[in-house]
Design an enzyme around this catalytic site. Structure first.
Site, PDB file in Angstrom:
ATOM      1  N   ASP A  68       0.716  -1.201   0.087  1.00 39.54           N
ATOM      2  CA  ASP A  68      -0.005  -0.100  -0.043  1.00 39.54           C
ATOM      3  C   ASP A  68       0.719   1.309  -0.154  1.00 39.54           C
ATOM      4  OD1 ASP A  68      -1.602   2.210   0.403  1.00 39.54           O
ATOM      5  OD2 ASP A  68      -2.619   1.247   2.201  1.00 39.54           O
ATOM      6  N   SER A 147       0.546  14.191 -15.917  1.00 35.02           N
ATOM      7  CA  SER A 147      -0.693  13.920 -16.875  1.00 35.02           C
ATOM      8  C   SER A 147      -0.897  15.423 -17.497  1.00 35.02           C
ATOM      9  CB  SER A 147      -1.896  13.548 -16.094  1.00 35.02           C
ATOM     10  OG  SER A 147      -2.978  13.799 -16.690  1.00 35.02           O
ATOM     11  N   TYR A 160      -6.784  14.869  -8.443  1.00 33.85           N
ATOM     12  CA  TYR A 160      -6.246  14.288  -9.550  1.00 33.85           C
ATOM     13  C   TYR A 160      -5.102  15.489 -10.278  1.00 33.85           C
ATOM     14  CZ  TYR A 160      -4.274  11.381 -13.396  1.00 33.85           C
ATOM     15  OH  TYR A 160      -3.448  10.997 -14.415  1.00 33.85           O
TER      16      TYR A 160
END
Length: 253
Positions: A68, A147, A160
């Site tokens: 994780d 991104s 995000y």
């Protein structure tokens, strides 16, 4: 048009690469691509079944642990264990992310924090964990997956997009801090990459048609296209590139 021929990077052979979120999607393509170059590919993911399957398929010089990445200590331990198993890590691909759509008005403080915990924090934690071994090795390459949404910032991706904007800034900051140690840090910004997750959740004929109206190149962006850019940034062929943001988006931005 003849089929394209893609590059082999001799400088990647036998290097130890660590990839977060490497069990599926773009991450699994990274693992496969580096392994195909003769690198030793270590990767972590929450999906133990997919991770074990990929590591088993690759065999020698592949290493996987369930991790994780929002648990900083667990991520640091995984990096140390990978280095003990395969050798000092000199390439780091900070790939893990979650691009779940959100209504900004409904994002609670807890949801905001969880979003940054997976989309931003692991990049810093993993980078600082590999720094000592890269410095001792005389250099290395860190590739942080950003991104084009750091630029476009669509309304349904507040956490995000914010995290990816921070990834760009973090990459420049670490590049300046660690350049003296010959550690290069770059961001890699994909456009709309067609993965199984995208096909399942968001890719419709209309959405794809709308996307194509905005791009110069009309072919789909595939995970392999992003992996080939990562190979270049990781290799010695890009030895004088650092603090940059390499965009692979078919001419969208």
């Amino acid at each position: 048009m003849a089929s394209p021929a893609f590059a082999t990077y001799p400088s990647l052979k036998d290097r130890t690469v660590f990839i977060t979120g490497g069990a599926s999607g773009i991450g699994a393509t990274f693992v496969q691509a580096f392994h195909d170059q003769g690198a030793k590919a270590a990767f972590v993911d929450l999906d133990e079944t997919a991770g074990q399957a990929l590591a088993g398929k690759l065999g020698q010089n592949a290493w996987f642990r369930r991790c994780d990445v929002t648990d900083a200590e667990a991520l640091q331990v995984a990096i140390d264990e990978a280095a003990k198993a395969l050798g000092p890590i000199t390439v780091l691909i900070n790939n893990v992310a979650n691009d779940t759509r959100q209504d900004p008005a409904k994002v609670t403080a807890e949801v905001w924090r969880k979003g940054l915990a997976v989309n931003l924090d692991p990049a810093f934690i993993a980078s600082t964990a590999v720094y000592p071994m890269m410095k001792a090795a005389g250099g290395g390459s860190i590739v942080n997956l950003s991104s084009i949404n750091a630029i476009l910032a669509p309304g349904e991706l507040p956490t995000y997009s914010a995290a990816k904007g921070a990834i760009n800034a973090l990459s420049k900051s670490l590049a300046r801090a660690w350049g003296v140690d010959r550690i290069r840090v770059n961001a890699l910004s994909p456009g709309w990459v067609i993965t199984p997750r995208q096909l399942e959740l968001w890719l419709t004929p209309q959405a794809e048609a709308d996307w194509e109206k905005l791009t110069a190149l009309k072919d789909r962006i595939l995970p392999e296209d992003i992996a080939r850019a990562a190979l270049f940034l990781a290799s010695d062929d890009s030895r004088m590139m650092t603090g940059q943001n390499l965009i692979v988006d078919a001419g969208r931005t």
